[in-house]
Motif scaffolding. Structure first.
Motif, PDB file in Angstrom:
ATOM      1  N   LEU A 104     -10.570 -12.274  -1.112  1.00  0.00           N
ATOM      2  CA  LEU A 104     -11.629 -12.378  -2.121  1.00  0.00           C
ATOM      3  C   LEU A 104     -12.593 -11.221  -1.882  1.00  0.00           C
ATOM      4  CD1 LEU A 104     -12.184 -16.200  -1.749  1.00  0.00           C
ATOM      5  CD2 LEU A 104     -11.108 -15.062  -3.661  1.00  0.00           C
ATOM      6  N   LEU A 105     -12.504 -10.221  -2.729  1.00  0.00           N
ATOM      7  CA  LEU A 105     -13.277  -8.993  -2.494  1.00  0.00           C
ATOM      8  C   LEU A 105     -14.492  -8.941  -3.405  1.00  0.00           C
ATOM      9  CD1 LEU A 105     -10.277  -6.510  -2.271  1.00  0.00           C
ATOM     10  CD2 LEU A 105     -11.462  -7.630  -0.393  1.00  0.00           C
ATOM     11  N   ASN A 106     -15.642  -8.855  -2.788  1.00  0.00           N
ATOM     12  CA  ASN A 106     -16.877  -8.771  -3.555  1.00  0.00           C
ATOM     13  C   ASN A 106     -16.997  -7.367  -4.157  1.00  0.00           C
ATOM     14  OD1 ASN A 106     -19.789  -8.374  -4.098  1.00  0.00           O
ATOM     15  ND2 ASN A 106     -19.930 -10.422  -3.249  1.00  0.00           N
ATOM     16  N   ARG A 107     -17.202  -7.304  -5.465  1.00  0.00           N
ATOM     17  CA  ARG A 107     -17.247  -6.008  -6.156  1.00  0.00           C
ATOM     18  C   ARG A 107     -18.387  -5.121  -5.681  1.00  0.00           C
ATOM     19  NH1 ARG A 107     -14.968  -6.941 -11.765  1.00  0.00           N
ATOM     20  NH2 ARG A 107     -14.680  -9.179 -11.873  1.00  0.00           N
ATOM     21  N   LYS A 108     -19.475  -5.749  -5.220  1.00  0.00           N
ATOM     22  CA  LYS A 108     -20.614  -4.933  -4.790  1.00  0.00           C
ATOM     23  C   LYS A 108     -20.358  -4.285  -3.432  1.00  0.00           C
ATOM     24  CE  LYS A 108     -23.864  -7.669  -7.357  1.00  0.00           C
ATOM     25  NZ  LYS A 108     -24.659  -8.878  -7.306  1.00  0.00           N
ATOM     26  N   LEU A 109     -19.442  -4.864  -2.672  1.00  0.00           N
ATOM     27  CA  LEU A 109     -19.172  -4.336  -1.335  1.00  0.00           C
ATOM     28  C   LEU A 109     -17.924  -3.451  -1.293  1.00  0.00           C
ATOM     29  CD1 LEU A 109     -19.930  -7.597   0.644  1.00  0.00           C
ATOM     30  CD2 LEU A 109     -21.427  -5.660   0.310  1.00  0.00           C
TER      31      LEU A 109
ATOM     32  N   ALA B 274     -12.369 -13.083 -12.557  1.00  0.00           N
ATOM     33  CA  ALA B 274     -13.005 -13.847 -13.629  1.00  0.00           C
ATOM     34  C   ALA B 274     -14.122 -12.968 -14.195  1.00  0.00           C
ATOM     35  CB  ALA B 274     -13.569 -15.132 -13.065  1.00  0.00           C
ATOM     36  N   LYS B 275     -14.433 -13.154 -15.482  1.00  0.00           N
ATOM     37  CA  LYS B 275     -15.404 -12.264 -16.131  1.00  0.00           C
ATOM     38  C   LYS B 275     -16.773 -12.282 -15.457  1.00  0.00           C
ATOM     39  CE  LYS B 275     -13.531 -11.810 -20.740  1.00  0.00           C
ATOM     40  NZ  LYS B 275     -13.607 -12.253 -22.125  1.00  0.00           N
ATOM     41  N   LYS B 276     -17.272 -13.493 -15.167  1.00  0.00           N
ATOM     42  CA  LYS B 276     -18.627 -13.567 -14.628  1.00  0.00           C
ATOM     43  C   LYS B 276     -18.663 -13.518 -13.092  1.00  0.00           C
ATOM     44  CE  LYS B 276     -20.759 -15.982 -18.474  1.00  0.00           C
ATOM     45  NZ  LYS B 276     -21.369 -17.229 -18.939  1.00  0.00           N
ATOM     46  N   SER B 277     -17.471 -13.536 -12.504  1.00  0.00           N
ATOM     47  CA  SER B 277     -17.429 -13.612 -11.045  1.00  0.00           C
ATOM     48  C   SER B 277     -17.703 -12.254 -10.404  1.00  0.00           C
ATOM     49  CB  SER B 277     -16.051 -14.104 -10.607  1.00  0.00           C
ATOM     50  OG  SER B 277     -15.941 -14.011  -9.226  1.00  0.00           O
ATOM     51  N   ASP B 278     -18.290 -12.304  -9.209  1.00  0.00           N
ATOM     52  CA  ASP B 278     -18.521 -11.078  -8.443  1.00  0.00           C
ATOM     53  C   ASP B 278     -17.281 -10.689  -7.643  1.00  0.00           C
ATOM     54  OD1 ASP B 278     -21.102 -10.794  -9.249  1.00  0.00           O
ATOM     55  OD2 ASP B 278     -21.970 -11.849  -7.546  1.00  0.00           O
ATOM     56  N   TYR B 279     -16.251 -11.545  -7.727  1.00  0.00           N
ATOM     57  CA  TYR B 279     -15.097 -11.347  -6.841  1.00  0.00           C
ATOM     58  C   TYR B 279     -13.843 -10.895  -7.565  1.00  0.00           C
ATOM     59  CZ  TYR B 279     -17.739 -13.542  -3.166  1.00  0.00           C
ATOM     60  OH  TYR B 279     -18.691 -13.822  -2.237  1.00  0.00           O
ATOM     61  N   LEU B 280     -13.079 -10.068  -6.856  1.00  0.00           N
ATOM     62  CA  LEU B 280     -11.728  -9.721  -7.279  1.00  0.00           C
ATOM     63  C   LEU B 280     -10.795 -10.462  -6.328  1.00  0.00           C
ATOM     64  CD1 LEU B 280     -11.918  -5.868  -7.801  1.00  0.00           C
ATOM     65  CD2 LEU B 280     -11.346  -7.523  -9.553  1.00  0.00           C
ATOM     66  N   MET B 281      -9.809 -11.161  -6.885  1.00  0.00           N
ATOM     67  CA  MET B 281      -8.866 -11.890  -6.026  1.00  0.00           C
ATOM     68  C   MET B 281      -7.590 -11.072  -5.916  1.00  0.00           C
ATOM     69  SD  MET B 281      -9.401 -15.814  -7.112  1.00  0.00           S
ATOM     70  CE  MET B 281      -9.251 -15.580  -8.838  1.00  0.00           C
ATOM     71  N   CYS B 282      -7.242 -10.707  -4.703  1.00  0.00           N
ATOM     72  CA  CYS B 282      -6.085  -9.855  -4.488  1.00  0.00           C
ATOM     73  C   CYS B 282      -5.041 -10.614  -3.677  1.00  0.00           C
ATOM     74  CB  CYS B 282      -6.482  -8.595  -3.735  1.00  0.00           C
ATOM     75  SG  CYS B 282      -7.793  -7.715  -4.547  1.00  0.00           S
ATOM     76  N   LYS B 283      -3.905 -10.846  -4.308  1.00  0.00           N
ATOM     77  CA  LYS B 283      -2.843 -11.582  -3.619  1.00  0.00           C
ATOM     78  C   LYS B 283      -2.046 -10.615  -2.748  1.00  0.00           C
ATOM     79  CE  LYS B 283       0.868 -14.803  -4.529  1.00  0.00           C
ATOM     80  NZ  LYS B 283       1.766 -15.340  -5.544  1.00  0.00           N
ATOM     81  N   VAL B 284      -1.853 -10.999  -1.519  1.00  0.00           N
ATOM     82  CA  VAL B 284      -1.116 -10.151  -0.575  1.00  0.00           C
ATOM     83  C   VAL B 284       0.225 -10.824  -0.281  1.00  0.00           C
ATOM     84  CG1 VAL B 284      -1.155  -9.117   1.717  1.00  0.00           C
ATOM     85  CG2 VAL B 284      -3.267  -9.326   0.423  1.00  0.00           C
ATOM     86  N   ILE B 285       1.308 -10.104  -0.553  1.00  0.00           N
ATOM     87  CA  ILE B 285       2.631 -10.676  -0.353  1.00  0.00           C
ATOM     88  C   ILE B 285       3.039 -10.503   1.108  1.00  0.00           C
ATOM     89  CG2 ILE B 285       5.043 -10.684  -1.164  1.00  0.00           C
ATOM     90  CD1 ILE B 285       3.048 -11.457  -3.324  1.00  0.00           C
TER      91      ILE B 285
ATOM     92  N   ILE C  26     -12.263  -6.739  10.160  1.00  0.00           N
ATOM     93  CA  ILE C  26     -13.577  -6.982   9.559  1.00  0.00           C
ATOM     94  C   ILE C  26     -13.424  -7.234   8.062  1.00  0.00           C
ATOM     95  CG2 ILE C  26     -15.896  -6.003   9.196  1.00  0.00           C
ATOM     96  CD1 ILE C  26     -15.415  -5.946  12.118  1.00  0.00           C
ATOM     97  N   LEU C  27     -14.039  -8.300   7.594  1.00  0.00           N
ATOM     98  CA  LEU C  27     -14.112  -8.548   6.149  1.00  0.00           C
ATOM     99  C   LEU C  27     -15.575  -8.739   5.775  1.00  0.00           C
ATOM    100  CD1 LEU C  27     -11.177 -11.070   5.588  1.00  0.00           C
ATOM    101  CD2 LEU C  27     -11.302  -8.738   4.723  1.00  0.00           C
ATOM    102  N   LEU C  28     -15.958  -8.170   4.651  1.00  0.00           N
ATOM    103  CA  LEU C  28     -17.351  -8.288   4.204  1.00  0.00           C
ATOM    104  C   LEU C  28     -17.445  -9.241   3.021  1.00  0.00           C
ATOM    105  CD1 LEU C  28     -18.411  -4.524   4.270  1.00  0.00           C
ATOM    106  CD2 LEU C  28     -18.688  -6.217   6.073  1.00  0.00           C
ATOM    107  N   ASP C  29     -18.549  -9.954   2.973  1.00  0.00           N
ATOM    108  CA  ASP C  29     -18.781 -10.891   1.873  1.00  0.00           C
ATOM    109  C   ASP C  29     -20.289 -10.964   1.641  1.00  0.00           C
ATOM    110  OD1 ASP C  29     -18.240 -12.718  -0.072  1.00  0.00           O
ATOM    111  OD2 ASP C  29     -17.790 -14.379   1.286  1.00  0.00           O
ATOM    112  N   GLN C  30     -20.662 -11.581   0.518  1.00  0.00           N
ATOM    113  CA  GLN C  30     -22.093 -11.722   0.232  1.00  0.00           C
ATOM    114  C   GLN C  30     -22.372 -13.208   0.003  1.00  0.00           C
ATOM    115  OE1 GLN C  30     -23.432  -9.481  -3.215  1.00  0.00           O
ATOM    116  NE2 GLN C  30     -25.127  -8.710  -2.013  1.00  0.00           N
ATOM    117  N   ASP C  31     -23.438 -13.727   0.623  1.00  0.00           N
ATOM    118  CA  ASP C  31     -23.722 -15.148   0.412  1.00  0.00           C
ATOM    119  C   ASP C  31     -24.635 -15.344  -0.795  1.00  0.00           C
ATOM    120  OD1 ASP C  31     -26.277 -14.624   1.244  1.00  0.00           O
ATOM    121  OD2 ASP C  31     -26.151 -15.694   3.133  1.00  0.00           O
ATOM    122  N   ARG C  32     -24.976 -16.591  -1.077  1.00  0.00           N
ATOM    123  CA  ARG C  32     -25.760 -16.867  -2.295  1.00  0.00           C
ATOM    124  C   ARG C  32     -27.165 -16.267  -2.231  1.00  0.00           C
ATOM    125  NH1 ARG C  32     -23.913 -23.073  -3.489  1.00  0.00           N
ATOM    126  NH2 ARG C  32     -21.814 -22.530  -4.138  1.00  0.00           N
ATOM    127  N   GLY C  33     -27.661 -16.124  -1.025  1.00  0.00           N
ATOM    128  CA  GLY C  33     -28.995 -15.506  -0.865  1.00  0.00           C
ATOM    129  C   GLY C  33     -28.927 -13.998  -0.893  1.00  0.00           C
TER     130      GLY C  33
END
Lengths: 73, 135
Positions: A15-20, A43-54, B44-51
């Motif tokens: 689950l990759l956050n688009r901002k990071l 998802a359109k409103k989601s901040d995440y890209l879901m990448c499936k790894v085989i 290392i994996l990066l994520d962002q929390d609700r805050g």
């Protein structure tokens, strides 16, 4: 606390956050790991890209996470 | 104050440490750089929390204790935050030094600059000379 990686059946999903992780970096990783890094969904409103790894291996998936970070720097 | 380092189970066999980092204290650049320095020891994996704070998830590669690994990561964060703040505050000095280095690498630039300086001095002398002659 949950990690941004999930096991779905026998594979893993990052689950990759688009901002990071920018889109260019994800696209480059897709090109460089064509065997492992396959489906990308968002998802359109989601901040995440879901990448499936085989791969059945958690460590293969984490290695892709490291590659993404190395490109982000 | 909440715990900033938490050890959690990913599955039955694997644990990971997560560190919550305030984005206002440490820049994203520092977080990426500290993560990059850890690529040989950890995943290392990066994520962002609700805050909107950044969460760094660390999986050990070498069997090192997770808490120690997480604490080392915090030290690395401070190291890079310091480095980037120094670079920013010294940017003017770095620019001047680089210009001098470029001048010394290519003597043609230095010669041209020297010639220009001589021409400017000669013009100044001419002006002074003509001013005195009028008097």
């Amino acid at each position: 606390m949950l990690a941004p990686i999930k096991k779905v059946k026998n594979n893993y999903v990052l689950l990759l956050n688009r901002k990071l992780y920018s889109r260019e970096i994800i696209e480059k990783t897709l090109k460089d790991y064509p065997k492992y890094f396959t489906k990308v969904k968002s998802a359109k409103k989601s901040d995440y890209l879901m990448c499936k790894v085989i791969s059945h291996s958690l460590y293969d998936t984490l290695e892709i996470g490291n590659y993404l970070l190395s490109l982000s720097r | 104050m909440k715990n900033q380092i938490i050890i959690s189970d990913f599955d039955d066999e694997t644990k990971f440490a997560s560190i919550t980092v305030n984005h206002e204290v440490y820049s994203l650049q520092s977080i990426y750089a500290a993560g990059y320095a850890f690529l040989d020891k950890a995943y290392i994996l990066l994520d962002q929390d609700r805050g909107k704070r950044i969460r760094v998830c660390i999986f050990s590669k070498t069997g090192l204790e997770l808490k120690n690994l997480a604490l080392d990561f915090c030290n690395e964060l401070i190291n890079y935050a310091h480095y980037f703040s120094r670079v920013e505050s010294n940017s003017a000095a770095i620019k001047t030094i680089m210009q001098r280095v470029l001048f010394s690498v290519n003597p043609k630039f230095a010669e041209e600059a020297e010639e220009q300086e001589i021409q400017d001095l000669l013009k100044e002398l001419e002006k002074e000379g003509s001013g005195k002659a009028k008097k």
